[in-house]
Design a protein around this motif. Structure first.
Motif, PDB file in Angstrom:
ATOM      1  N   UNK A   1       7.772  -5.410  -1.933  1.00 40.58           N
ATOM      2  CA  UNK A   1       7.652  -6.142  -3.196  1.00 40.58           C
ATOM      3  C   UNK A   1       8.304  -7.521  -3.086  1.00 40.58           C
ATOM      4  N   UNK A   2       9.489  -7.569  -2.485  1.00 38.29           N
ATOM      5  CA  UNK A   2      10.219  -8.827  -2.376  1.00 38.29           C
ATOM      6  C   UNK A   2       9.417  -9.881  -1.628  1.00 38.29           C
ATOM      7  N   UNK A   3       8.866  -9.511  -0.477  1.00 40.56           N
ATOM      8  CA  UNK A   3       8.166 -10.483   0.353  1.00 40.56           C
ATOM      9  C   UNK A   3       6.902 -11.008  -0.328  1.00 40.56           C
ATOM     10  N   UNK A   4       6.178 -10.112  -0.982  1.00 41.80           N
ATOM     11  CA  UNK A   4       4.948 -10.544  -1.630  1.00 41.80           C
ATOM     12  C   UNK A   4       5.242 -11.330  -2.909  1.00 41.80           C
ATOM     13  N   UNK A   5       6.352 -11.006  -3.560  1.00 40.57           N
ATOM     14  CA  UNK A   5       6.725 -11.753  -4.770  1.00 40.57           C
ATOM     15  C   UNK A   5       7.282 -13.127  -4.419  1.00 40.57           C
TER      16      UNK A   5
ATOM     17  N   UNK B   1      12.293   0.350   1.538  1.00 43.83           N
ATOM     18  CA  UNK B   1      11.066  -0.229   2.081  1.00 43.83           C
ATOM     19  C   UNK B   1      10.142  -0.677   0.955  1.00 43.83           C
ATOM     20  N   UNK B   2      10.138   0.040  -0.159  1.00 47.68           N
ATOM     21  CA  UNK B   2       9.338  -0.384  -1.303  1.00 47.68           C
ATOM     22  C   UNK B   2       9.840  -1.728  -1.835  1.00 47.68           C
ATOM     23  N   UNK B   3      11.155  -1.868  -1.931  1.00 46.49           N
ATOM     24  CA  UNK B   3      11.730  -3.135  -2.394  1.00 46.49           C
ATOM     25  C   UNK B   3      11.392  -4.278  -1.443  1.00 46.49           C
TER      26      UNK B   3
ATOM     27  N   UNK C   1       0.815  -1.215   0.000  1.00 48.35           N
ATOM     28  CA  UNK C   1       0.000   0.000   0.000  1.00 48.35           C
ATOM     29  C   UNK C   1       0.844   1.258   0.000  1.00 48.35           C
ATOM     30  N   UNK C   2       1.913   1.254   0.790  1.00 47.43           N
ATOM     31  CA  UNK C   2       2.744   2.456   0.848  1.00 47.43           C
ATOM     32  C   UNK C   2       4.119   2.095   1.369  1.00 47.43           C
ATOM     33  N   UNK C   3       5.070   2.972   1.118  1.00 49.48           N
ATOM     34  CA  UNK C   3       6.434   2.817   1.628  1.00 49.48           C
ATOM     35  C   UNK C   3       7.049   4.205   1.703  1.00 49.48           C
ATOM     36  N   UNK C   4       8.014   4.365   2.597  1.00 52.83           N
ATOM     37  CA  UNK C   4       8.596   5.683   2.813  1.00 52.83           C
ATOM     38  C   UNK C   4       9.830   5.953   1.969  1.00 52.83           C
TER      39      UNK C   4
END
Length: 239
Positions: free
Chosen positions: A69-73, A64-66, A57-60
């Motif tokens: 994405x990494x965990x969900x991928x 944190x964005x990576x 949903x969001x990242x700072x």
């Protein structure tokens, strides 16, 4: 510190972040407040469900964005475990302990991205668990009792905001999850639905295939979904 005063302080801090943006309180303000209040370098939040694909949903920041994405991928990491078990997963140092055995791919990728410590806090209200708040630090760090209590209070507030509940006057009205999900969620859902037809599989298998393709080609999940929806790529049943 009394629990009530902690909650009020956290609500005020989050409201201040929203005021800077000039918008209603949203989960992005909880993430920003976490970076201000805690010894972490960044924060991210993902909506998660046992019945539908999960979505950042969001990242700072970029790291944190990576991580989201990494965990969900990959389908592994502290965020995934925190959601599955309904309890906080605190990893002061990714290079120590059994974490490398439990999350072999995630740990290497997270270290390469610039994270050394990761703390995953499930969002929960009763039996409802809409997601996970992730915090990371560039260096090994342990949260003391006060810091952990603040982190849990931030997760509680994120839960209320994500469920479109209202917080008290110190925080103002909560923003709904729709503004955070936006086109990202719709596009991934659409791509997953298209794969069920293309591959002749169920929705869960289709999402696994989508994640696997993104990982194999070292691409963001959202980018692969966009290519599928626009028909720039197509996955065959034998892929």
């Amino acid at each position: 510190m009394r629990p009530g005063s902690r909650a009020a302080r956290i609500q005020l801090l989050v409201a201040e972040q929203a005021a800077v943006r000039g918008a209603r309180v949203g989960v992005v303000d909880v993430c920003t407040a976490a970076v201000v209040a805690l010894p972490v370098g960044g924060a991210g939040l993902s909506a998660m469900s046992g019945a539908a694909p999960s979505h950042p949903l969001c990242s700072t920041d970029d790291v944190s964005e990576q991580l989201e994405e990494l965990q969900l991928t990959l389908g592994e990491g502290p965020c995934v475990d925190a959601f599955a078990h309904g309890s906080a997963v605190l990893t002061p140092d990714l290079r120590r302990g059994e974490r490398q055995d439990r999350w072999p791919v995630f740990v290497d990728a997270a270290l390469e991205a610039g994270a050394r410590a990761v703390f995953a806090l499930p969002l929960q209200v009763g039996a409802i668990s809409p997601g996970v708040l992730d915090l990371y630090a560039h260096v090994p760090v342990r949260l003391n009792a006060e810091e952990l209590a603040d982190a849990l209070a931030l997760a509680d507030l994120a839960t209320l905001v994500l469920l479109d509940a209202r917080i008290d006057e110190a925080g103002g009205p909560g923003g709904g999850p729709a503004e955070d999900l936006g086109a990202y969620r719709a596009e991934i859902d659409q791509a997953t639905g298209m794969l069920t037809v293309q591959l002749g599989v169920g929705i869960e298998e289709a999402f696994v295939r989508l994640r696997a393709h993104a990982y194999a080609h070292e691409r963001r999940l959202a980018d692969v979904a966009a290519d599928l929806v626009s028909r720039r790529i197509r996955l065959s049943p034998g892929t």
